[in-house]
Structures are given as C-alpha cells and as structure tokens.
Scaffold this active site. Structure first.
Site, mmCIF file in Angstrom:
data_model
loop_
_atom_site.group_PDB
_atom_site.id
_atom_site.type_symbol
_atom_site.label_atom_id
_atom_site.label_comp_id
_atom_site.label_asym_id
_atom_site.label_seq_id
_atom_site.Cartn_x
_atom_site.Cartn_y
_atom_site.Cartn_z
ATOM 1 C CG HIS A 1 -17.444 13.560 -27.426
ATOM 2 N ND1 HIS A 1 -17.286 14.622 -26.856
ATOM 3 C CD2 HIS A 1 -16.151 12.569 -27.541
ATOM 4 C CE1 HIS A 1 -15.837 14.518 -26.230
ATOM 5 N NE2 HIS A 1 -15.400 13.337 -26.771
ATOM 6 C CE1 TYR B 1 -3.913 1.829 0.530
ATOM 7 C CE2 TYR B 1 -3.111 3.238 1.906
ATOM 8 C CZ TYR B 1 -3.583 3.509 0.971
ATOM 9 O OH TYR B 1 -4.891 4.460 0.778
ATOM 10 C CG PHE C 1 -7.803 15.861 -25.645
ATOM 11 C CD1 PHE C 1 -8.226 15.653 -26.828
ATOM 12 C CD2 PHE C 1 -7.788 15.383 -25.214
ATOM 13 C CE1 PHE C 1 -8.560 14.809 -27.302
ATOM 14 C CE2 PHE C 1 -8.589 13.995 -25.680
ATOM 15 C CZ PHE C 1 -9.124 13.699 -26.878
ATOM 16 C CG ASP C 2 -11.840 15.170 -24.849
ATOM 17 O OD1 ASP C 2 -10.996 14.914 -24.897
ATOM 18 O OD2 ASP C 2 -13.126 14.188 -25.562
ATOM 19 C CB ALA D 1 -0.454 12.424 -23.778
ATOM 20 C CG ASP E 1 -2.323 18.041 -22.346
ATOM 21 O OD1 ASP E 1 -1.492 16.425 -21.919
ATOM 22 O OD2 ASP E 1 -3.211 17.965 -22.005
ATOM 23 C CE LYS F 1 -3.950 9.822 -25.180
ATOM 24 N NZ LYS F 1 -4.801 9.824 -23.188
#
Ligand code: F0G
Length: 465
Positions: free
Chosen positions: A450, A73, A125-126, A217, A215, A258
């Site tokens: 979406h 843990y 990004f969304d 990714a 960001d 990614k």
C-alpha cells in the site's frame, strides 16, 4: 461551542499555515500520485489525518528539553534520563532506544524468530506483520471473535484466549516464537485491551513458557480506557495502570512516535539479560551504539518528557474526547463507523458504506481518494489494499478482515473546527456515494504494497445491449 466538544487543556504557542488547493489542482495531484495517497506531497494537503505517528505537536517543556540534549556517542546523559523514565513506566530493567517502532520489531524478531515459527498477536499492525515475514516467521492474528465491528462494546481489542490455548495445543509451544499484545489494537479500530485480558494472556503464555511482549505504541490511551471502563481501576492513576499492565509481560516494543509524544523514536524494554545482550549486539551492527539507538541525544530528552506528559489524565481525557467528537459528527452524516470510537482515530466501515464496490476493487481506497478530491483531506485505507495480497514466502493469499478507512488524529495538532470541516467533507461525499467506482493495482512491490503501489480507476463497463 457544541456541548460535546472537548476543550483543549493547552493553548497554542506556535502555528504552521495550511492551504486548501482548488478542486482542479487536487484532481491533478491525486492523478499524478497514481491514486496512492502516500505519494502526495504533504504541502498539497489541507488536513492530514494519514497518521497519528510522528505528527505530535510538542510541548514548550519538550522544546526546552531538546536544547539540553547530550550528543555524546556513548553513555550520554540524555540516555540515562530516558532509561530511567522507561524503567519506571515499563517496570523493566533493560532499555534499548530505537529510531522507531519497526526497528524495534526488526531487532526483536531477528533475534527470537526462527524461520517457520509463528508470531501470535491480538492483531498485527502492517509493519509488525511485514517484519515477522521478513524474518521468516508466520504472523497469526487472534482477535476476539465475538466482536461485531459496529457494536459499541468495551475492550474490543482483546485477544481471544480460547483461540490462543487452542493454537498452542494444536501446534505446540516450541513452534511459537513469541506472543504480542498490541495496545491499543490499531488494526481493529484502535480498540483497547482490558487488564483482565492482558492478565489471562500472560498467564497462558507463562504456563507454556512463551515469551510475552507488548506492542506498546498507544499504551497510555489503552490505560485511559482501562481507568474509564474497567471495574476496579477508576481510582488508579494512568501511571499506576501502565505499571500494572507492563508488569504482566516479559517486555515491550514501542513506536514512541505515538504515545511518546515525539516526532521520532522507539524502544525495547525487557528483563532478560541474555536477550538484551543478543539484541544489543545486533543493534550495534545495524542501528547505532546501545545508548542512542539511531536517535540524537535531543530526541531522547524529548521522549523522556513526552512519556511522562502522556500519562496526564486531563490530556488523555481531551484526546479520547476529541476522537469521540469526530466520530459522533461523522455518524450524524449516516456513515457506519467502528464503535465505540477508539484511542487515536475514527474508522469508517467503507465496505458497508460502498457495498457496490467489491473488496478486489478496494472500497476503502476509493473513499480515501475521495476525501482528497472533495476536501484536500488525507486519510488511509486499512483493508484489502493494506492487508490483502500474497505472502512472498509461502505464496499464501491473505484476505483483509474488513474494509476500513482510518481518520487518524495527530496529538495536540488540529482543533475542533478542523474536525467540523472533516464532517462536512464526509457528508458531501456520502451525498454522491452511489456514483463512486473502485480501483485496480497497476504496479506493486513485494512487501507492504500500500505504501508504494500505483492504482488506476476501474473503468465502468458500459451496459450496451
Ligand atoms: N506497532 C503499531 C501498533 C503501530 O501502529 C505502528 C505504526 C508500529 C508498530 C510501527 O511503528 O512507524 O514507528 O515504525 N503505526 C503507524 C500508523 C505508522 O500510522 O498507525 P513505526
């Protein structure tokens, strides 16, 4: 073999069968899914180009590392491995594992964004947009304005530095919670950002005392483009380029699904101890203890290997080459795509391909549905369905900048013959493109519509006199 086909720098050790349903079955499935490709069962899809996120085929080394996971843990050995790899690549002292990118965003924005404050990004990004709104922030995109979608210029993912300066002087630095550079710029065709642009944005942010984050990714794909296309970087390794890139920012959030080469995972890396403590406090309440962050120890081991593997030049050369290959095959069918092809996907300009369908009737979604009907292929709309609609906080109406369809390519999963098949499907759709009609929404949620909305085909108006 065609001359421009990139050769995989790996061989296949484990396979997963895929099946093409017949046309009748496909028609029934897409209708049952209310013409929303997110509602299809993956088993009913032949080739799935919905996303390059979490869909990577892991290496033998990663599967081996998985067995070494320490599931303690607190203070697990697996965390220490992960922490060390992230510290090295991201050149940051503090590492927070998260279960995926959007949980990293939620933790960061909940900590630094005050209601009404702006979050600036080359392009959100969304989920980054959704999380900003969710925390009461106002997302602002500052993409490079000189960019024409179809012109093959390098580094079209850049942020517009003049607009950044202008925004800061008009609104004041205190109104801005943070500035984010998304590498590569997913919503603008997966286009890379140059090191020169990163440096400039960093300089502006720090001159105004603004927090500057990545960001990250698809950071390694971005570094490949810098090495290939930016003066002064050809002789540097991908790892050296990554370290330089990250050195200009205060920190990074990353969806490791990614370029982490893994099926789940994310992280925050930063240098500010106070910010680290605040994020960690919130994290223990909502995600898990700070040495696992919602992940299993085995996931952390997989990521430690994946984050190193993604820096391999041969892998990136093949990967970016495969995207370029699919792009070239699609162009041969006379289809406008975002140029040059970016890091993880080919983006079709559905607005230009289907000019008879207005954006309110979602030309991108029309094409995405057609990919499934024609060939059992799943692709995703990045246009008015994803980015249009109304801000639930302010009632302000959003307009999508483009009507794109993304063919995202999972890492190390599909071969060149799969992509040849895709190009054939596209050619068959284009042959009857004038007959395609749009869609309207019949049900939609408050945020990120979406993913879960229902659609129906727009009925043709009969032209009786
Ligand atoms: N930032 C970028 C640039 C992304 O592309 C994504 C996810 C995220 C953040 C959120 O990460 O999914 O791990 O929570 N993009 C996926 C895609 C979903 O298909 O492009 P996540």
């Amino acid at each position: 073999m065609k001359r421009n086909q990139p050769i995989e720098p790996h061989r296949i050790k484990s396979i997963e069968p895929i099946k093409l349903l017949n046309r009748h079955e496909r028609e029934a499935k897409i209708k049952d899914a209310h013409f929303n490709i997110f509602k299809l069962d993956a088993e009913d899809i032949y080739i799935d180009l919905l996303t390059d996120s979490g869909t990577t085929a892991m290496s033998a080394k990663q599967w081996g590392a998985l067995m070494m996971g320490d599931e303690s843990y607190a203070g697990a050995r697996s965390f220490r491995h992960f922490e060390k790899v992230v510290q090295e690549i991201f050149v940051k002292e503090f590492v927070i594992p998260c279960h995926q990118g959007r949980s990293a965003e939620n933790l960061m924005f909940s900590t630094v964004v005050k209601p009404g404050q702006y979050v600036l990004n080359n392009t959100h990004f969304d989920t980054t947009r959704g999380n900003t709104l969710h925390c009461g922030g106002v997302p602002i995109d500052l993409p490079s304005s000189a960019v024409e979608l179809l012109d093959a210029e390098a580094f079209k993912g850049n942020m517009d530095v003049d607009k950044l300066e202008q925004f800061i002087s008009e609104h004041g630095p205190e109104s801005i919670a943070m500035v984010i550079m998304t590498v590569t710029n997913n919503s603008v065709g997966g286009q890379p950002v140059s090191m020169a642009n990163i440096k400039e944005v960093s300089e502006v942010c720090h001159r105004h005392g603004l927090l500057f984050f990545f960001d990250a990714a698809r950071f390694a794909e971005n570094c490949y483009f810098i090495k290939r296309d930016e003066a002064g970087y050809a002789g540097k390794s991908i790892e050296e380029i990554a370290k330089e890139m990250f050195s200009y920012a205060d920190g990074a959030m990353m969806s490791a699904k990614k370029d982490g080469m893994a099926n789940i995972g994310g992280l925050i890396a930063l240098n500010d101890k106070q910010l680290f403590d605040k994020v960690t406090e919130l994290m223990i309440v909502i995600e898990g203890f700070c040495t696992y962050g919602g992940l299993a120890g085995r996931d952390l081991e997989v990521l430690s290997v994946g984050l190193k593997e993604v820096l391999d030049f041969d892998y990136l050369h093949y990967r970016i080459g495969q995207v370029a290959y699919l792009g070239a095959e699609i162009q041969k069918a006379g289809i406008p795509i975002v140029m040059p092809t970016g890091g993880h996907a080919v983006f079709i300009d559905a607005g230009r391909l289907l000019p008879h369908i207005p954006s309110e009737q979602f030309p991108g979604q029309t094409l995405a549905v057609e990919f499934y009907r024609e060939g059992g292929v799943r692709v995703v709309e990045i246009g008015s369905l994803m980015f249009g609609g109304v801000d639930p906080n302010t009632g302000q109406e959003f307009k999508a900048p483009h009507e794109l369809v993304r063919l995202a390519m999972p890492r190390r999963v599909y071969t060149n013959s799969h992509y040849d098949y895709i190009a054939e499907v596209v050619a068959r759709i284009v042959a009857r493109k004038e007959k395609l009609t749009g869609y309207s929404i019949t049900r939609e949620p408050r945020l990120l519509r979406h993913f879960t909305c229902d659609l129906e085909p727009v009925k043709k108006v009969s032209m009786t006199v």
